[in-house]
Design an enzyme around this catalytic site. Structure first.
Site, PDB file in Angstrom:
ATOM      1  N   HIS A  76      24.765 -23.651 -48.801  1.00 32.84           N
ATOM      2  CA  HIS A  76      25.688 -22.874 -47.963  1.00 32.84           C
ATOM      3  C   HIS A  76      24.917 -21.896 -47.063  1.00 32.84           C
ATOM      4  O   HIS A  76      25.458 -20.871 -46.645  1.00 32.84           O
ATOM      5  CB  HIS A  76      26.670 -22.034 -48.806  1.00 32.84           C
ATOM      6  CG  HIS A  76      27.689 -22.821 -49.565  1.00 32.84           C
ATOM      7  ND1 HIS A  76      28.098 -22.460 -50.829  1.00 32.84           N
ATOM      8  CD2 HIS A  76      28.380 -23.935 -49.259  1.00 32.84           C
ATOM      9  CE1 HIS A  76      29.006 -23.315 -51.266  1.00 32.84           C
ATOM     10  NE2 HIS A  76      29.192 -24.234 -50.328  1.00 32.84           N
ATOM     11  N   GLU A  81      30.289 -21.745 -39.616  1.00 33.88           N
ATOM     12  CA  GLU A  81      29.109 -22.601 -39.749  1.00 33.88           C
ATOM     13  C   GLU A  81      28.952 -23.472 -38.510  1.00 33.88           C
ATOM     14  O   GLU A  81      27.841 -23.772 -38.086  1.00 33.88           O
ATOM     15  CB  GLU A  81      29.262 -23.483 -40.994  1.00 33.88           C
ATOM     16  CG  GLU A  81      29.247 -22.671 -42.280  1.00 33.88           C
ATOM     17  CD  GLU A  81      29.739 -23.458 -43.491  1.00 33.88           C
ATOM     18  OE1 GLU A  81      28.904 -23.957 -44.233  1.00 33.88           O
ATOM     19  OE2 GLU A  81      30.960 -23.552 -43.688  1.00 33.88           O
ATOM     20  N   ARG A 135      26.025 -30.819 -40.346  1.00 38.25           N
ATOM     21  CA  ARG A 135      25.671 -30.014 -41.512  1.00 38.25           C
ATOM     22  C   ARG A 135      25.125 -30.978 -42.566  1.00 38.25           C
ATOM     23  O   ARG A 135      25.779 -31.959 -42.913  1.00 38.25           O
ATOM     24  CB  ARG A 135      26.918 -29.333 -42.051  1.00 38.25           C
ATOM     25  CG  ARG A 135      26.653 -28.592 -43.328  1.00 38.25           C
ATOM     26  CD  ARG A 135      27.946 -28.162 -43.978  1.00 38.25           C
ATOM     27  NE  ARG A 135      27.640 -27.457 -45.211  1.00 38.25           N
ATOM     28  CZ  ARG A 135      28.525 -27.236 -46.160  1.00 38.25           C
ATOM     29  NH1 ARG A 135      29.751 -27.672 -46.029  1.00 38.25           N
ATOM     30  NH2 ARG A 135      28.180 -26.588 -47.248  1.00 38.25           N
TER      31      ARG A 135
END
Ligand code: ADP
Length: 396
Positions: free
Chosen positions: A179, A383, A90
């Protein structure tokens, strides 16, 4: 293929080892309270969960501990690092150049590092995560999945700041949003749950960092974080929206330079700054229960500002079909959901208090009141699964 997903946050480092065929996590866990007293690693496999308490002064130590645990003779799930086919990271800021995930080359790495000043709390942690994995797994391809990518289709009038247009064109000063992986995942889950791909959904990602997104028919059309993750609702230590004129005033009054004020807004503000107690909502709730005025004020301010964004995004989309709560606070803090929803009855949105009080068990909870015109859902974010899917798609 086994894909290691690394999600290095400001005070946490979550990881999952995901089998791309089954899309199941073989191991998952996270380091909590990195840089804070009492740091620990929770590591979960089919064999059960182990909690390893160990001082983690920074993310490098945290990544090394995760990798050691994955190959550990007792708690491990793989014999060696060679079993990891790819690593998906990420990465917070993709700027305007990254509107999708990419394989990390030296050139890409330079761009990611160059964008660090746009996300000073998170990007350095992401970079440390990538470097630590590269050192231990030099042959595994690494993929960057950007938090900004889902917001890349925002309309121009939503991403523009009312600054001179040439500074948008030349300096790329605009809203990017963050996000994105989480907002994308929970909005897709909500649309599936409702059986309506065209639903107007407001997703509230409330964690250490918080952002609210308006998703219309699968597209992010506005989001509360902006040029950096500093804008929007108050967060653990970030101020969220303030009048920019405050910067000069504070600089003069407190003898700080601009960098000093920005650090103050990023690290000394938010609910931690208001309360003087903690950035952690569990600590705030405990203090408020004991009658601490500033802890209660921090919680009230947070809920009020989240509610205002929900109202704004209902206006932005000319309606709302569904409100989603996700991330650490959104999934777990019953009182925060209740407070936010208390002022949204004018939208026809109500919650069922008993359903709202149910414990997060990792599944979707419909907490809508019987009479609610708007679906109110608690959806655990994933995620890591989105990152694993995108990583596999790029390296297979
Ligand atoms: P980030 O990933 O941005 O570091 P999280 O999404 O993990 O943050 O959210 C952290 C916040 O969630 C903290 O303020 C914490 O107090 C809050 N929280 C409340 N209840 C829980 C819980 N049961 N488990 C984890 N976090 C929780």
């Amino acid at each position: 293929m086994k894909i290691l997903v690394v999600n290095a946050g400001s005070s946490s480092l979550k990881y999952q080892l995901i089998d791309s065929e089954t899309e199941k996590a073989i191991a998952k866990g996270g380091c909590e309270r990195i840089g804070i007293a009492g740091s620990l690693l929770k590591h979960k496999t089919a064999k059960g969960e182990v909690v390893i308490e160990k001082a983690m002064p920074d993310h490098t130590v945290a990544v090394s501990l995760v990798l050691e645990t994955l190959v550990h003779p007792e708690h491990g799930v793989i014999a060696s690092m060679d079993e990891i086919g790819a690593v998906g990271h990420r990465v917070v800021h993709g700027a305007e150049e990254f509107d999708s995930s990419v394989v990390i080359t030296d050139e890409i790495m330079e761009k990611i590092i160059a964008n660090s000043d746009l996300a000073p709390l998170h990007q350095p942690a992401n970079v440390i995560g990538i470097n630590a994995c590269k050192a231990v797994m030099p042959n595994a391809p690494m993929v960057a999945v950007f938090d900004t990518a889902f917001h890349a289709k925002m309309p121009d009038y939503a991403f523009m700041y009312a600054l001179p247009y040439e500074d948008y064109k030349e300096l790329k000063v605009r809203r990017y949003g963050f996000h994105g992986t989480s907002h994308k995942y929970v909005s897709e889950e909500a649309a599936k749950f409702m059986g309506n791909p065209n639903a107007k959904i407001i997703t509230c990602h409330l964690g250490n960092g918080s952002s609210i997104t308006a998703v219309n028919a699968g597209v992010s059309v506005d989001t509360s974080m902006g040029f950096t993750p500093l804008e929007g609702v108050p967060m653990g230590t970030r101020s969220g929206d303030v009048d920019p004129a405050v910067i000069e005033y504070l600089a003069n009054k407190k003898g700080m330079d601009v960098a000093g004020v920005l650090s103050y807004l990023n690290k000394k503000s938010g609910v931690a700054g208001i309360s003087g107690v903690s950035s952690d909502f569990r600590d705030l709730a405990a203090a408020a229960d004991e009658g601490n005025y500033r802890a209660k004020l921090a919680l009230d301010t947070f809920c009020y500002k989240v509610r205002k964004y929900v109202g704004a995004y209902a206006a932005a989309m000319n309606g709302v079909d569904c409100i989603v709560f996700t991330a650490g606070i959104g999934e777990n803090t019953v009182s925060v959901r209740k407070d936010i929803m208390a002022g949204l009855t004018y939208l026809g949105a109500t919650i069922d208090e008993a359903k709202n009080a149910l414990k997060n068990d990792g599944t979707i909870h419909d907490i809508s009141g019987a009479d609610s015109k708007v679906k109110v859902l608690v959806i655990p974010t994933n995620e890591e699964l989105v990152i694993a899917r995108e990583t596999y798609a790029l390296v297979k």
